[in-house]
Design an enzyme around this catalytic site. Structure first.
Site, PDB file in Angstrom:
ATOM      1  N   ASP A 145     -80.198 -38.946  14.363  1.00 47.20           N
ATOM      2  CA  ASP A 145     -78.791 -38.804  13.973  1.00 47.20           C
ATOM      3  C   ASP A 145     -77.984 -38.519  15.235  1.00 47.20           C
ATOM      4  OD1 ASP A 145     -76.526 -38.418  12.267  1.00 47.20           O
ATOM      5  OD2 ASP A 145     -76.730 -36.273  12.588  1.00 47.20           O
ATOM      6  N   HIS A 150     -72.364 -35.470   7.424  1.00 56.87           N
ATOM      7  CA  HIS A 150     -71.793 -34.126   7.321  1.00 56.87           C
ATOM      8  C   HIS A 150     -71.100 -33.851   5.986  1.00 56.87           C
ATOM      9  CE1 HIS A 150     -72.495 -34.292  11.571  1.00 56.87           C
ATOM     10  NE2 HIS A 150     -71.961 -33.115  11.791  1.00 56.87           N
ATOM     11  N   GLY A 200     -68.727 -41.395  15.658  1.00 55.78           N
ATOM     12  CA  GLY A 200     -67.681 -42.051  14.862  1.00 55.78           C
ATOM     13  C   GLY A 200     -66.531 -42.671  15.638  1.00 55.78           C
ATOM     14  N   CYS A 203     -71.043 -40.172   5.366  1.00 52.36           N
ATOM     15  CA  CYS A 203     -71.261 -39.536   6.676  1.00 52.36           C
ATOM     16  C   CYS A 203     -72.172 -38.351   6.420  1.00 52.36           C
ATOM     17  CB  CYS A 203     -69.924 -39.075   7.264  1.00 52.36           C
ATOM     18  SG  CYS A 203     -70.100 -38.024   8.729  1.00 52.36           S
ATOM     19  N   CYS A 215     -78.167 -41.465  10.435  1.00 56.90           N
ATOM     20  CA  CYS A 215     -76.733 -41.442  10.755  1.00 56.90           C
ATOM     21  C   CYS A 215     -76.032 -42.680  10.177  1.00 56.90           C
ATOM     22  CB  CYS A 215     -76.605 -41.426  12.274  1.00 56.90           C
ATOM     23  SG  CYS A 215     -74.935 -41.505  12.880  1.00 56.90           S
ATOM     24  N   ASN A 216     -74.956 -42.443   9.422  1.00 49.12           N
ATOM     25  CA  ASN A 216     -74.239 -43.584   8.818  1.00 49.12           C
ATOM     26  C   ASN A 216     -73.568 -44.444   9.884  1.00 49.12           C
ATOM     27  OD1 ASN A 216     -74.208 -41.095   7.048  1.00 49.12           O
ATOM     28  ND2 ASN A 216     -73.865 -42.708   5.555  1.00 49.12           N
TER      29      ASN A 216
HETATM   30  N1  DGL Z   1     -74.032 -38.728  11.751  1.00 53.25           N
HETATM   31  C1  DGL Z   1     -72.666 -39.176  11.886  1.00 53.25           C
HETATM   32  C2  DGL Z   1     -72.344 -40.122  10.726  1.00 53.25           C
HETATM   33  O1  DGL Z   1     -72.979 -40.030   9.690  1.00 53.25           O
HETATM   34  C3  DGL Z   1     -71.764 -37.975  11.956  1.00 53.25           C
HETATM   35  C4  DGL Z   1     -70.402 -38.231  12.480  1.00 53.25           C
HETATM   36  C5  DGL Z   1     -70.300 -38.707  13.926  1.00 53.25           C
HETATM   37  O2  DGL Z   1     -71.266 -38.690  14.703  1.00 53.25           O
HETATM   38  O3  DGL Z   1     -69.163 -39.086  14.265  1.00 53.25           O
HETATM   39  O4  DGL Z   1     -71.512 -40.957  10.820  1.00 53.25           O
END
Ligand code: DGL
Length: 267
Positions: free
Chosen positions: A3, A179, A36, A177, A66-67
């Site tokens: 992630d 989080h 993101g 996401c 991680c999305n």
């Molecule tokens: N793991 C990221 C996601 O799911 C968290 C947000 C990021 O890194 O901006 O998109």
């Protein structure tokens, strides 16, 4: 499993519950969080380095928790690497399509994920007649990671992101996401009882279990698996926030330098 930071621990937790006999190694790219706001090319390069590193540790399944990394890089990784690789987006899209009654689905995710249109494609492939309302939520993951979950700014941000989905009268919302499941109580209050929130973590864990099962790769039942962590940023900070996210023992943690990962490139 990897992630962009600690958010993927929501996925790890579901996997630890669903697959207690398996061993897990989790890499959090905390030194380069958040993904993101980054261009797709950068996220792909990071995902390629991390995937190559984890596969060099002889894992039997790689989970892109991680999305944003899934949206930017999952098919790209699958085309280039000789390994079983699964990720987010498809598992929870299937759950959302099965759940919705009015065929109006909302998606909350990072800028990179929404810009990739991965959810829109996945959902419409499953039901071409759906109405999909996709909302990017800049800063939301960082605010959650900072632990700022009950501030007035946070409440205002969540209400603002939820508004277009409420106006479109969606009855199902994908928390796209890692989080966002951590603020489920607030989201549920904002959307109301009649809207179903879909947590990708549960769906990804289910897919991981089915994949191992069908490949005959599950460890023997009754065994107690181990789990360990790698992170690219400050180890103490990772342990601090990680233990808060996972709410389980968080002992076996090692740092890994970004230059070491950068040497692992995918052709
Ligand atoms: N793991 C990221 C996601 O799911 C968290 C947000 C990021 O890194 O901006 O998109």
């Amino acid at each position: 499993m990897f992630d962009s930071g600690v958010g993927g621990l929501t996925v790890l937790h579901e996997c630890l519950v669903a697959l207690p006999e398996e061993d897990f190694i989790y890499l959090g790219d905390t030194g380069r969080f958040p993904y993101g706001p980054r261009p797709i090319g950068d996220i792909r390069a990071f995902a390629g380095q991390i995937a190559s590193h984890l596969l060099s540790l002889d894992v039997k399944l790689l989970v892109v928790a991680c999305n944003s990394a899934t949206a930017a890089a999952l098919p790209w990784l699958q085309e280039r690497l000789d390994a079983s690789i699964i990720g987010a987006v498809h598992p929870e899209s299937e759950a959302a399509v099965q759940t919705t009654q009015n065929r109006k689905i909302g998606v909350l995710a990072t800028e990179a994920t929404i810009a990739s249109r991965s959810y829109q494609r996945a959902l419409l492939e499953l039901d071409a007649g759906l109405q999909v309302v996709a909302q990017s939520c800049p800063e939301l993951a960082s605010m959650i990671q900072a632990g700022d979950v009950s501030s007035p700014e946070m409440v205002a941000a969540v209400k603002g992101y939820a508004n277009p989905l409420k106006e479109a009268e969606v009855d199902t919302v994908i928390l796209g996401c890692t989080h966002y499941p951590l603020v489920t109580p607030m989201l549920q209050r904002v959307f109301g009882r009649d809207v179903t929130l879909i947590n990708p973590a549960r769906e990804i864990a289910r897919q991981a279990g089915q994949t191992l099962e069908r490949k005959g790769a599950r460890n023997a039942a009754g065994r107690e698996g181990a789990y360990s962590f790698l992170c690219t940023g400050n180890v103490e900070a990772f342990v601090d926030v990680g233990a808060r996210f996972l709410q389980m023992p968080f002992d076996d943690v090692r740092g890994i330098e970004i230059p070491e990962l950068e040497r692992m490139t995918v052709a």
